[in-house]
Design a protein around this motif. Structure first.
Motif, mmCIF file in Angstrom:
data_model
loop_
_atom_site.group_PDB
_atom_site.id
_atom_site.type_symbol
_atom_site.label_atom_id
_atom_site.label_comp_id
_atom_site.label_asym_id
_atom_site.label_seq_id
_atom_site.Cartn_x
_atom_site.Cartn_y
_atom_site.Cartn_z
ATOM 1 N N UNK A 55 29.253 55.556 65.789
ATOM 2 C CA UNK A 55 29.884 55.607 64.470
ATOM 3 C C UNK A 55 29.046 54.913 63.407
ATOM 4 N N UNK A 56 27.921 54.325 63.813
ATOM 5 C CA UNK A 56 27.010 53.630 62.902
ATOM 6 C C UNK A 56 27.720 52.493 62.160
ATOM 7 N N UNK A 57 28.495 51.712 62.920
ATOM 8 C CA UNK A 57 29.258 50.605 62.347
ATOM 9 C C UNK A 57 28.806 49.282 62.967
ATOM 10 N N UNK A 58 28.718 48.267 62.135
ATOM 11 C CA UNK A 58 28.381 46.915 62.573
ATOM 12 C C UNK A 58 29.571 46.012 62.291
ATOM 13 N N UNK A 59 29.992 45.247 63.305
ATOM 14 C CA UNK A 59 31.118 44.329 63.148
ATOM 15 C C UNK A 59 30.644 42.892 63.339
ATOM 16 N N UNK A 60 31.185 41.989 62.520
ATOM 17 C CA UNK A 60 30.939 40.555 62.652
ATOM 18 C C UNK A 60 32.272 39.838 62.738
ATOM 19 N N UNK A 61 32.519 39.169 63.861
ATOM 20 C CA UNK A 61 33.757 38.426 64.066
ATOM 21 C C UNK A 61 33.469 36.950 63.831
ATOM 22 N N UNK A 62 34.190 36.353 62.894
ATOM 23 C CA UNK A 62 33.967 34.958 62.541
ATOM 24 C C UNK A 62 34.957 34.054 63.268
ATOM 25 N N UNK A 63 34.621 32.767 63.337
ATOM 26 C CA UNK A 63 35.440 31.845 64.127
ATOM 27 C C UNK A 63 36.876 31.748 63.628
ATOM 28 N N UNK A 64 37.121 32.041 62.346
ATOM 29 C CA UNK A 64 38.484 31.944 61.821
ATOM 30 C C UNK A 64 39.285 33.220 62.015
ATOM 31 N N UNK A 65 38.698 34.243 62.657
ATOM 32 C CA UNK A 65 39.417 35.486 62.909
ATOM 33 C C UNK A 65 39.199 36.558 61.858
ATOM 34 N N UNK A 66 38.335 36.304 60.885
ATOM 35 C CA UNK A 66 37.958 37.335 59.924
ATOM 36 C C UNK A 66 36.915 38.250 60.557
ATOM 37 N N UNK A 67 37.045 39.546 60.316
ATOM 38 C CA UNK A 67 36.081 40.519 60.821
ATOM 39 C C UNK A 67 35.502 41.278 59.633
ATOM 40 N N UNK A 68 34.177 41.326 59.537
ATOM 41 C CA UNK A 68 33.492 42.104 58.501
ATOM 42 C C UNK A 68 32.903 43.354 59.145
ATOM 43 N N UNK A 69 33.135 44.499 58.521
ATOM 44 C CA UNK A 69 32.630 45.780 59.024
ATOM 45 C C UNK A 69 31.652 46.384 58.022
ATOM 46 N N UNK A 70 30.465 46.721 58.502
ATOM 47 C CA UNK A 70 29.446 47.368 57.669
ATOM 48 C C UNK A 70 29.328 48.821 58.092
ATOM 49 N N UNK A 71 29.493 49.740 57.155
ATOM 50 C CA UNK A 71 29.374 51.169 57.438
ATOM 51 C C UNK A 71 27.928 51.628 57.285
ATOM 52 N N UNK A 72 27.573 52.705 57.990
ATOM 53 C CA UNK A 72 26.225 53.267 57.911
ATOM 54 C C UNK A 72 25.177 52.169 58.107
ATOM 55 N N UNK A 73 25.403 51.350 59.136
ATOM 56 C CA UNK A 73 24.619 50.123 59.315
ATOM 57 C C UNK A 73 23.130 50.373 59.488
ATOM 58 N N UNK A 74 22.750 51.478 60.108
ATOM 59 C CA UNK A 74 21.333 51.718 60.376
ATOM 60 C C UNK A 74 20.525 52.008 59.127
ATOM 61 N N UNK A 75 21.200 52.234 57.993
ATOM 62 C CA UNK A 75 20.496 52.527 56.741
ATOM 63 C C UNK A 75 20.744 51.500 55.649
ATOM 64 N N UNK A 76 21.510 50.467 55.951
ATOM 65 C CA UNK A 76 21.852 49.502 54.917
ATOM 66 C C UNK A 76 20.721 48.505 54.688
ATOM 67 N N UNK A 122 19.643 40.018 59.485
ATOM 68 C CA UNK A 122 18.229 40.361 59.488
ATOM 69 C C UNK A 122 18.028 41.491 60.486
ATOM 70 N N UNK A 123 17.326 42.544 60.072
ATOM 71 C CA UNK A 123 17.202 43.736 60.911
ATOM 72 C C UNK A 123 15.730 44.081 61.122
ATOM 73 N N UNK A 124 15.365 44.249 62.387
ATOM 74 C CA UNK A 124 14.058 44.782 62.749
ATOM 75 C C UNK A 124 14.276 46.153 63.377
ATOM 76 N N UNK A 125 13.489 47.121 62.969
ATOM 77 C CA UNK A 125 13.690 48.499 63.417
ATOM 78 C C UNK A 125 13.344 48.713 64.879
ATOM 79 N N UNK A 126 12.597 47.796 65.481
ATOM 80 C CA UNK A 126 12.259 47.933 66.891
ATOM 81 C C UNK A 126 12.009 46.557 67.495
ATOM 82 N N UNK A 127 12.747 46.240 68.549
ATOM 83 C CA UNK A 127 12.592 44.946 69.206
ATOM 84 C C UNK A 127 11.197 44.782 69.812
ATOM 85 N N UNK A 128 10.494 45.886 70.070
ATOM 86 C CA UNK A 128 9.130 45.782 70.576
ATOM 87 C C UNK A 128 8.221 45.045 69.601
ATOM 88 N N UNK A 129 8.490 45.167 68.316
ATOM 89 C CA UNK A 129 7.711 44.453 67.310
ATOM 90 C C UNK A 129 7.895 42.949 67.457
#
Length: 381
Positions: free
Chosen positions: A92-113, A46-53
């Motif tokens: 680099x506009x990349x988002x990484x998610x590290x899961x408990x089993x050691x899997x890592x998911x990488x999202x490219x161009x994260x600020x526009x996805x 879930x993404x909010x464009x500004x934490x001030x909101x």
């Protein structure tokens, strides 16, 4: 003669630290800062464009997210995200998610996805070691907090195992890994030389340093010959933690107490400030330290400041925007098996650099079914 010089120099350094610690700096930049929240229930971001909101919704329900990132192929069937296992590389506009089993998911161009991602140009996964090779992991392993060096793009992930073992994986070029890649074992920041136990919580400091919290370990001896035991916090030198240097330990450090079993860490690169959230029986849940405190030569040092917030006994992890003065975190509900369950309460600290004089954190309630496991703040905007 040598011991006498040490005895004089160390208190002088501490006196200087105490003098400069009396005055908090002015709060940092609290401008526009996007915030990413991993929801375990829907396996989405879930993404909010500004934490001030979100901050403006203090004490009530959050507005709807501006974007939602999902993936039927890469996120929908994942195991639990590691606590604090989501990190950003803003440059680099990349988002990484590290899961408990050691899997890592990488999202490219994260600020526009936004929406469902199903192409490898947008999202991929890789694994830390091979799940089928027992020698690639600690016994009965799972992953805890992750960190990222925005200067080099290096990804770090704390692995925990049976008998309170731990180590920190170093992934030097995660942006270049292809879908399904297996990161080979061998590149770690280890605590083999220090014999520390119960590692939990880590973050990346300045100049590629890594800091981590440990529940216990062997006795340590400072330059004046004083021995210490118990909870300690370390700063890496190269690829290792040195046994008797770059460490904080002792009764003045506020690193935790007998009830402490986990911790979480975050870093402000503007003020070179380390934030430590540790499970405690009472008192402020977050303390802050200057990175320079690790190199003063004495181990038993009080934190630079405590951060407003009450006791917050259920707080499980924190994240910081690094170049903006915002910090956020999530609670958890313990479980008899597994690592517990997140809640739908997002806690936000505005200007935590102000220490105890900072505003108390606000609570913002996300959707009724949301279970927060990770937060990432983009301080580059």
């Amino acid at each position: 003669m040598t011991r006498s010089l040490r005895t004089t120099a160390v208190p002088a350094a501490l006196a200087l630290l105490a003098l400069t610690a009396c005055v908090d700096p002015k709060p940092g930049d609290t401008g526009v800062t996007p915030v990413y929240v991993y929801d375990e229930t829907s396996h989405s971001v879930l993404v909010w464009n500004d934490i001030n909101t979100l901050y403006a919704a203090a004490g009530g329900a959050a507005p709807a997210p501006d974007r939602t990132i999902t993936s039927d192929g890469w996120l929908s069937n994942r195991e639990a995200l590691a606590w604090g296992g989501m990190v950003l590389n803003p440059s680099a506009n990349l988002l990484y998610m590290v899961f408990e089993d050691g899997t890592v998911v990488r999202v490219s161009n994260a600020s526009n996805r936004n929406g469902n991602l199903n192409q490898t140009a947008d999202i991929i996964y890789f694994t830390l070691g091979s799940a089928s090779n027992t020698s690639d992991h600690l016994t009965s392993y799972w992953y805890d907090q992750a960190g990222l060096d925005p200067t080099t793009g290096t990804l770090y992930a704390l692995e925990k195992g049976a008998s309170n073992t731990s180590r920190i994986w170093v992934v030097a070029s995660p942006a270049l890994l292809y879908n399904g890649a297996v990161v080979p074992t061998g590149s770690f920041i280890t605590n083999d030389l220090t014999s520390d136990t119960g590692g939990s919580g880590m973050t990346v400091g300045s100049s590629g340093t890594v800091m981590a919290w440990f529940k216990g370990g062997n006795q340590l001896t400072d330059p004046l010959g004083t021995n210490y035991e118990g909870i300690r916090m370390r700063l890496s030198t190269g690829s290792n933690f040195a046994k008797n240097s770059n460490v904080l330990i002792g009764s003045q450090t506020s690193l935790g107490d007998d009830t402490s079993t986990y911790a979480s860490m975050a870093y402000d690169s503007v003020f070179n400030r380390l934030y430590l959230m540790r499970q405690t029986a009472s008192g402020a849940p977050i303390a802050s330290y200057r990175q320079s405190q690790f190199s003063l030569g004495t181990f038993n040092q009080a934190p630079y400041a405590t951060v407003a917030g009450g006791s917050l006994p259920s707080l499980r992890f924190i994240a910081h925007a690094r170049t903006k003065d915002w910090m956020a975190g999530g609670d958890y509900t313990p479980a008899t098996t597994g690592s517990g369950t997140g809640t739908n309460v997002l806690r936000i600290w505005k200007a935590p650099s102000s220490g105890a004089s900072a505003p108390s954190p606000v609570e913002v309630t996300l959707g009724s079914t949301v279970t927060i496991r990770g937060v990432a703040l983009d301080g580059s905007k």
